[in-house]
Write a protein that holds these residues in place. Structure first.
Motif, PDB file in Angstrom:
ATOM      1  N   SER A   1       0.835  -1.202   0.000  1.00  7.23           N
ATOM      2  CA  SER A   1       0.000   0.000   0.000  1.00  7.23           C
ATOM      3  C   SER A   1       0.871   1.254   0.000  1.00  7.23           C
ATOM      4  CB  SER A   1      -0.959   0.004   1.181  1.00  7.23           C
ATOM      5  OG  SER A   1      -0.269   0.104   2.402  1.00  7.23           O
TER       6      SER A   1
ATOM      7  N   ILE B   1       0.595   3.937  -2.980  1.00  2.00           N
ATOM      8  CA  ILE B   1       0.236   5.313  -2.617  1.00  2.00           C
ATOM      9  C   ILE B   1       1.274   6.282  -3.165  1.00  2.00           C
ATOM     10  CG2 ILE B   1       0.112   6.906  -0.662  1.00  2.00           C
ATOM     11  CD1 ILE B   1      -1.257   4.607   0.894  1.00  2.00           C
ATOM     12  N   GLN B   2       2.549   5.982  -3.004  1.00  2.00           N
ATOM     13  CA  GLN B   2       3.603   6.913  -3.427  1.00  2.00           C
ATOM     14  C   GLN B   2       3.772   6.965  -4.943  1.00  2.00           C
ATOM     15  OE1 GLN B   2       7.085   5.774  -1.226  1.00  2.00           O
ATOM     16  NE2 GLN B   2       6.497   7.033   0.516  1.00  2.00           N
TER      17      GLN B   2
ATOM     18  N   TYR C   1       1.337   6.063  -7.413  1.00  4.12           N
ATOM     19  CA  TYR C   1       0.155   6.242  -8.255  1.00  4.12           C
ATOM     20  C   TYR C   1      -0.784   7.356  -7.811  1.00  4.12           C
ATOM     21  CZ  TYR C   1       1.636   1.904 -10.356  1.00  4.12           C
ATOM     22  OH  TYR C   1       2.376   0.946 -10.991  1.00  4.12           O
ATOM     23  N   LEU C   2      -0.482   8.033  -6.734  1.00  2.00           N
ATOM     24  CA  LEU C   2      -1.328   9.141  -6.289  1.00  2.00           C
ATOM     25  C   LEU C   2      -0.525  10.429  -6.228  1.00  2.00           C
ATOM     26  CD1 LEU C   2      -3.369   7.580  -3.347  1.00  2.00           C
ATOM     27  CD2 LEU C   2      -4.166   8.103  -5.642  1.00  2.00           C
ATOM     28  N   PRO C   3      -1.184  11.547  -6.487  1.00  2.63           N
ATOM     29  CA  PRO C   3      -0.500  12.828  -6.295  1.00  2.63           C
ATOM     30  C   PRO C   3      -0.129  13.015  -4.822  1.00  2.63           C
ATOM     31  CG  PRO C   3      -2.572  13.118  -7.482  1.00  2.63           C
ATOM     32  CD  PRO C   3      -2.522  11.698  -7.017  1.00  2.63           C
ATOM     33  N   HIS C   4       0.902  13.777  -4.585  1.00  7.02           N
ATOM     34  CA  HIS C   4       1.427  13.966  -3.231  1.00  7.02           C
ATOM     35  C   HIS C   4       0.360  14.451  -2.246  1.00  7.02           C
ATOM     36  CE1 HIS C   4       4.378  14.627  -0.138  1.00  7.02           C
ATOM     37  NE2 HIS C   4       3.966  15.880  -0.009  1.00  7.02           N
TER      38      HIS C   4
ATOM     39  N   ASP D   1      -2.658  13.675  -1.951  1.00 11.15           N
ATOM     40  CA  ASP D   1      -3.625  12.645  -1.555  1.00 11.15           C
ATOM     41  C   ASP D   1      -3.026  11.550  -0.679  1.00 11.15           C
ATOM     42  OD1 ASP D   1      -5.592  13.936  -3.010  1.00 11.15           O
ATOM     43  OD2 ASP D   1      -5.201  12.774  -4.830  1.00 11.15           O
ATOM     44  N   TRP D   2      -1.770  11.643  -0.313  1.00 16.35           N
ATOM     45  CA  TRP D   2      -1.115  10.574   0.441  1.00 16.35           C
ATOM     46  C   TRP D   2      -1.740  10.343   1.812  1.00 16.35           C
ATOM     47  CZ3 TRP D   2       4.897  10.979  -0.314  1.00 16.35           C
ATOM     48  CH2 TRP D   2       5.203  10.705  -1.643  1.00 16.35           C
TER      49      TRP D   2
ATOM     50  N   ALA E   1      -5.077   8.510   1.485  1.00 14.82           N
ATOM     51  CA  ALA E   1      -4.851   7.134   1.042  1.00 14.82           C
ATOM     52  C   ALA E   1      -4.264   6.282   2.163  1.00 14.82           C
ATOM     53  CB  ALA E   1      -3.925   7.121  -0.174  1.00 14.82           C
TER      54      ALA E   1
ATOM     55  N   SER F   1      -6.035   3.003   3.689  1.00 14.45           N
ATOM     56  CA  SER F   1      -5.306   1.739   3.769  1.00 14.45           C
ATOM     57  C   SER F   1      -5.356   1.173   5.182  1.00 14.45           C
ATOM     58  CB  SER F   1      -3.861   1.952   3.327  1.00 14.45           C
ATOM     59  OG  SER F   1      -3.093   0.809   3.564  1.00 14.45           O
TER      60      SER F   1
END
Length: 85
Positions: free
Chosen positions: A39, A43-44, A46-49, A51-52, A55, A59
């Motif tokens: 996860s 997260i790192q 596939y998501l923009p910073h 949204d971490w 996410a 998780s």
């Protein structure tokens, strides 16, 4: 009488589970660690910073909490986790 097979022994000091008692406990631990690492990777990568945080919380709620509940159910002593004896 409770005939279920336990996967973990209770910790002597502290809350939670101790070491696994059998292969099922070791698989549970490996799945938990693998899921947390996977996860983090997804997260790192596939998501923009921005949204971490969201996410990571999702998780935690969707993966880690059910694994903790299962560990509690499969620990000798069950839901009665306590600090030592």
């Amino acid at each position: 009488m409770d005939n279920r097979e336990y996967w973990f022994r209770p910790k002597y000091i502290g809350y939670g589970t101790g070491l696994p008692l059998n292969w099922k406990g070791w698989v549970h631990l490996a799945v938990l660690l693998g899921g947390v690492l996977a996860s983090k990777y997804f997260i790192q990568h596939y998501l923009p910073h921005r949204d971490w945080g969201l996410a990571a919380m999702a998780s935690l709620v969707l993966f880690v909490v059910p694994m903790i509940v299962l560990a509690a159910y499969k620990t000798e002593g069950g839901w009665h986790w306590h600090w030592g004896d």
